[in-house]
Structures are given as C-alpha cells and as structure tokens.
Write an enzyme that holds these catalytic residues in place. Structure first.
Site, short mmCIF file in Angstrom:
data_model
loop_
_atom_site.label_atom_id
_atom_site.label_comp_id
_atom_site.label_asym_id
_atom_site.label_seq_id
_atom_site.Cartn_x
_atom_site.Cartn_y
_atom_site.Cartn_z
N CYS A 167 0.82 -1.20 0.00
CA CYS A 167 0.00 0.00 0.00
C CYS A 167 0.86 1.25 0.00
O CYS A 167 2.09 1.19 -0.06
CB CYS A 167 -0.90 0.01 1.24
SG CYS A 167 -1.87 -1.49 1.46
N ILE B 61 -4.28 -7.69 -0.49
CA ILE B 61 -3.52 -8.94 -0.55
C ILE B 61 -4.09 -9.96 0.43
O ILE B 61 -4.33 -11.11 0.09
CB ILE B 61 -2.03 -8.70 -0.24
CG1 ILE B 61 -1.43 -7.67 -1.21
CG2 ILE B 61 -1.25 -10.01 -0.27
CD1 ILE B 61 -1.35 -8.11 -2.64
N ASN C 103 1.75 0.06 5.44
CA ASN C 103 2.26 -0.39 4.15
C ASN C 103 3.18 -1.58 4.41
O ASN C 103 4.21 -1.43 5.05
CB ASN C 103 3.04 0.74 3.47
CG ASN C 103 3.80 0.27 2.23
OD1 ASN C 103 3.42 -0.69 1.59
ND2 ASN C 103 4.88 0.97 1.92
N GLY C 104 2.81 -2.77 3.95
CA GLY C 104 3.67 -3.93 4.14
C GLY C 104 2.92 -5.18 4.51
O GLY C 104 1.72 -5.31 4.24
N ILE D 22 12.45 -12.22 -17.82
CA ILE D 22 12.64 -11.50 -19.08
C ILE D 22 14.00 -11.88 -19.64
O ILE D 22 14.95 -12.15 -18.90
CB ILE D 22 12.54 -9.97 -18.92
CG1 ILE D 22 13.55 -9.45 -17.91
CG2 ILE D 22 11.13 -9.56 -18.55
CD1 ILE D 22 13.65 -7.93 -17.90
N GLY E 104 14.64 -12.94 -5.08
CA GLY E 104 15.88 -13.40 -4.48
C GLY E 104 16.75 -12.27 -3.97
O GLY E 104 17.95 -12.48 -3.74
#
Length: 626
Positions: A2, A53, A75-76, A289, A362
C-alpha cells in the site's frame, strides 16, 4: 502492499485540511489502486491507498482498536500476525478483521514501542493514539518499505510512502539540498536519512519516531545486526541453512491473491523458486525476461529451473534498446537514481503483474552471503593493507595511482587504478572508493569549483564512516557486509524494487531478507562465505541438491543494459541536449567544460564514460523537472 500519508500538527493548531490530505494521498494511487481510506482528528490526518492482498473483504484501512482510540495506516506485511493475534487474544484484545494490519494497533496497546520487536515482516506505518496524543511511525529493520517526512514552516509534520506525496503539498520546502550532488555521484542514490531536498528526510531502516505536539523530531533505532558472538560450524550451516530458508519462504506464501516468483536464472531467484516448489502443491508461477542480445540474456538458465520444477513459466524477450522507458524511470524514483538495472527490474515487474499480484524475489543473497566481486577484492586488498603501514601505503600506492591511467578500455586485470587507490587508504575509505560510482577525484573534476567551495570539504564518505563506527564486529568481511546492508541495500536494491513493483501495483517479498534469517546468517564464518575466488560458498554448497551446478557456479551476470552503446548510437543526441540543458548548466553543480569533454570523448570512442554519463543523464532528468 500500500501507500500511506499523513499530516500532523506538530507546532500549530491549524485544522487538518481533508481535501489536501486526499490530494497528496492520491498521487501515490499506483501503490494501492484497490481502495483508499482516511482518518481525521483535531491534530492529525491519516491517508491510505490499498493494494488488497490479505483479508480482501474487511482489511480496509485505517484500522482501529476496540474503542477507536488507536488508529493505524500500514504499508507492508506482518508475516507472523496469526501467532500474534493468538497471543494478544489471550491477553484480552478483541479482533474485528482477519487482516495483519489490525495486529499493530493491539500490539501497540499491549507493548508500546516494543511491539516492533514482535513484528516479522516488511513495513512502514503511522499509528495515532488519541488518548496519548502521540503519533508513532516505524520502518522495518532492513528498509524494504519507504517512509519520507518533513516539517513545514507553519509547523505541520507531513509524511508519505514516496517523495511525490510530500512534494504535492504546497507548503513543503522544495529547495535542493546542497550536499546531494556529492552524495549522488558517489553512491548513485541519495543515502538515508537524506533526500534531494533541503528539509525532506527518510526514516532510516530499523528506526521509529514518536511525536507529540511541540516535541523534537528525532529518529530512534530499535534494531541492528547483532554481534556475531557464536559462529556456526560448517556442518550446522549446511544442515540449518535450507531449513531456515524454507521457513522464511513458507511464511511468505500466505496470500488471498495469485502469487508467484521472479526467476532470473541466477543463484538466488533459482533457490527461492526451488524451495517454493517444495512447499506448495500447485506449480509455482514464475516469470523472467530475456534480452535479444546474448551478452545480456540469462533466460536459458531461468528456463532450465522452470523445467526442473515444472513451474507455470512465462518469459518475454525484450529489446536491449528499450530506452524509451528512461523518462518513465526518472519520474518513478522522484530523486536522482542511477542503478541502470532499474530498467529491466521495471520490465520484469510489469510482466509479473500480468499473472500475479505478489511475487517472491531473491533480493539480498549477495549482501547476506557475500556474493559480490567487490567484497572478494576488498578482502584480497585488506590482507596487503594489514601487512604494510598506512603511511608507507599512501606513499607507494598513492603515488602509483596518481599516474596510472583510468584504463576502462583495457582488460580487467589491467584496470588497476582503483585498486592502487584503495591500497593507499584505510578499510572504510577503500571500500567506499570501490563502491563509488565516481571516485573522489572524478567528482572533483566534474564539479564546478564554486560548488566544491560550498561543500567546504564535505564528502559522501562521512555517511559510510558513521555506519562503520556502529559495525558490531572487526571481521573485515562482516564489516563491509554491514556497510552494504546499511547503505547499498536500502538505498539502491530495495528502493529499486519497491518503486518498480509499486509502479505496477505488485507486491514483492524477499525471503532472503527475513530479519531472523539475516541475524542467523550474519554469524556464518567469513571463511565459509568466501573460499578462494568463490563468493556465497556456504549458500551455494547448501543449494547443490536444489539448483544445478552450471547455475550455482557460473560467473555472476546481473541485470545489465548496453548503455555504452546507447550513448554512441541512438541516444547520443538526446544525451548531449539533456546533460547540457540550461537547468544543468545553471545549477551551480558542474563544470560545463568537463561535461562537454566527457560526452565528446565517449561518443568519439576515445574513452568509456558510460557509468558517469548514465549518472549525469539520470541527474539531468531530475533537474529538468525542477
């Protein structure tokens, strides 16, 4: 994941402007496109943007305690919230949601600031206690989630998840900070607690602030890397490492929305994917990618892991000449940011968001297990520094460094200038020299003499020196790992990932940076982390049953883009016009003659100034928005 924002009356009784709060909060709508929420009291206004989430139906913020006297915007993720809910429920607290956010308000009621010691996760939050008239702001231990703040001339304290939140407030001081150019061209970013702006700051990783009306703004540290009093035996490391990392991965799989993993084909992302595959019944969603130039492409290694673990893998080949994103990148970071891998990081986040809302990464493996070439080089140099007194090294190696050319065109073994410089320095100075985007003498050539006089001898090295004083050990490898974790990790790696992911409303979780795991790993013997020329040795050996040897032991590649070629080809005209813009030349920071010389030498192929020009380009894009 957030975005949060807020206005607090620190030295004023002014009414909180609800329309202004909503305005500054909405400039970060990309961080939370699913919902928004506000709380207004006489002295404080809190804003929130939600990326849903966990607890999709009832996790809207702000969230309160039972009598509405404590309010939080967050946020988290708090990964151990379920065990904390059970503990707090036994202590008499009543929960009205299934959200990890709610645990913060009850933990504050029960333990005060010591609640931070209980949280396991990534976070930045602001909590208002109406009864105590107290605003509590905190940031996670390693700095995964950002928090900026400032005080206006009218006495209001403004904070937000991104700089753009503060800059949207009309009373925020937007004068540039004098020292920021020196710091940026040394680090490639503006290190904590500073920003590009004179009176705007970052809350340091592992710190909190406790504010009441008319109190002093002060950061307090609540966590640091522990003193490695007990080192692990080789057998214990090999037994425990996978077990502990498995647990770190497992607690990050909790989600009420689609979840996956970045899979670059490197050691760390391959390890996370492998362990995820063993922890969930359904195939792991992975994405990667690749580049259309083989020198920059790792997609074959990513495909190898995807096949081995039968993941739902999506791969996209992107052009290594995808430089049209440069303007977009410069706006995402709000201040100068020179890590060129921000571009492919942005692209992989964009790809991941097509299929998942949460991705495990990672990030952190090289910092935690000593995987950087510069760390191995530092140890080699340190062995020589330890044998020769400093005054002799300064005379011998300093003299050689002054006459040795900056041979960027030469094979790596012949590029000895930086090594010679470092051998003439003490440990901290040497590592700072190795880490610098532009070394001290390069910065002095770049800067205008008037700017150097205004700096009055100040160097970005001071920041690293302050961190070095707090290092919990004199082990030479752990000292520089500590410096990386305090500077490079929050300032570059985690900033890059947070902004790139949030630009696409994607949450990224980093199992290798779980603070419990990091504390344990910091006690691994340095001789087990680096053996000969092999970094991350203990980590790689533990991973041998899970990741193929041709991935574990191949040379590190990393996310790279062909900037040297860009600047001699399709970007050469825009490079000159951007760096030599009126805003840059009038800024008072630079020597115009040096800028022109660097550009011409690079374009004509006389020298390779790609790294310096990339820094200048990113700085210029920032300056041209001022």
């Amino acid at each position: 994941m957030c975005g949060i924002s807020g206005i607090f009356n620190l030295e004023t009784n002014a009414a909180i402007d609800e329309s202004l709060l909503k305005h500054i909060n909405r400039v970060q709508s990309h961080r939370g496109p699913d919902d928004e929420g506000y709380f207004i009291d006489s002295d404080v206004g809190l804003g929130h943007r939600r990326l849903s989430i966990i607890d999709l139906s009832s996790g809207q913020q702000p969230i309160f305690n039972e009598d509405q006297s404590v309010c939080v915007v967050f946020n988290g993720e708090i990964y151990n919230f379920e065990s904390l809910v059970a503990e707090l429920s036994c202590l008499g607290h009543r929960f009205s949601t299934h959200s990890d956010t709610e645990v913060i308000v009850h933990a504050w009621e029960e333990w005060g600031v010591k609640c931070l010691e209980r949280f396991r996760g990534m976070f930045a939050f602001a909590l208002w206690d109406r009864n105590k008239k107290r605003l509590f702001l905190a940031r996670d231990r390693l700095g995964k989630k950002p928090l900026y703040y400032t005080k206006t001339t009218s006495g209001q304290f403004i904070f937000g998840s991104e700089l753009k939140v503060l800059l949207a407030h009309p009373d925020v001081d937007t004068r540039l900070r004098e020292q920021m150019a020196e710091e940026f061209f040394m680090y490639g970013y503006i290190p904590e607690p500073f920003s590009a702006y004179k009176n705007v700051y970052k809350l340091n990783a592992g710190h909190y602030m406790l504010l009441e009306p008319c109190t002093k703004i002060q950061q307090t540290r609540y966590w640091d890397l522990p003193v490695p009093t007990k080192t692990h035996s080789w057998e214990d490391v090999q037994t425990e490492l996978i077990e502990r990392l498995n647990e770190s991965v497992r607690i990050r799989l909790l989600s009420d929305v689609p979840l996956g993993a970045f899979l670059s084909g490197g050691v760390d992302s391959s390890a996370i994917t492998a362990l995820m595959a063993g922890l969930q019944e359904t195939p792991v969603n992975t994405c990667a990618i690749g580049f259309n130039e083989r020198d920059y492409d790792e997609s074959d290694y990513a495909n190898q892991i995807a096949v081995r673990y039968q993941t739902n893998h999506i791969s996209q080949i992107v052009s290594s000449n995808d430089y049209h994103l440069l303007d977009r990148l410069s706006t995402i970071y709000d201040e100068p940011f020179a890590d060129s891998s921000a571009l492919p990081t942005y692209q992989v986040c964009q790809l991941a968001r097509q299929n998942v809302k949460v991705a495990l990464s990672g990030d952190g493996g090289d910092e935690v297990f000593a995987g950087y070439r510069r760390q191995r080089m530092h140890l080699t140099e340190q062995r020589l520094r330890d044998k020769i007194p400093l005054h002799l090294r300064k005379s011998l190696f300093g003299g050689l460094a002054s006459v040795y050319p900056k041979a960027d065109w030469a094979p790596k073994p012949l590029r000895a200038k930086t090594t010679l410089q470092s051998l003439a320095m003490n440990t901290v100075e040497a590592y700072a020299n190795t880490m610098s985007k532009l070394r001290a003498e390069q910065r002095h050539q770049l800067f205008h003499p008037d700017y150097l006089r205004r700096l009055n001898g100040y160097s970005g090295l001071e920041i690293m020196r302050q961190h070095a004083k707090a290092a919990p050990t004199d082990d030479p490898l752990k000292q520089i790992q500590y410096l990386d974790i305090k500077t490079w990790l929050p300032g570059d790696i985690l900033t890059k990932v947070d902004r790139a992911s949030m630009a696409h409303s994607l949450e990224v979780r980093s199992p290798l940076l779980d603070h419990v795991f990091v504390e344990w790993a910091f006690s691994i013997k340095s001789t087990d982390n680096i053996r000969g020329t092999e970094g991350k040795y203990a980590f790689k050996k533990a991973l041998e049953p899970y990741v193929d040897s041709n991935i574990l032991y191949r040379p590190k590649m990393g996310f790279s883009i062909p900037i040297a070629e860009w600047f001699r080809g399709p970007l050469k005209h825009s490079l000159s016009s951007t760096i030599l813009s009126e805003n840059m030349l009038d800024s008072g920071f630079f020597s115009a003659d040096t800028l022109k010389k660097m550009i011409n030498e690079h374009i004509e192929g006389k020298s390779n100034h790609a790294d310096a020009l990339w820094c200048l380009l990113m700085f210029a894009k920032f300056m041209n928005r001022q």
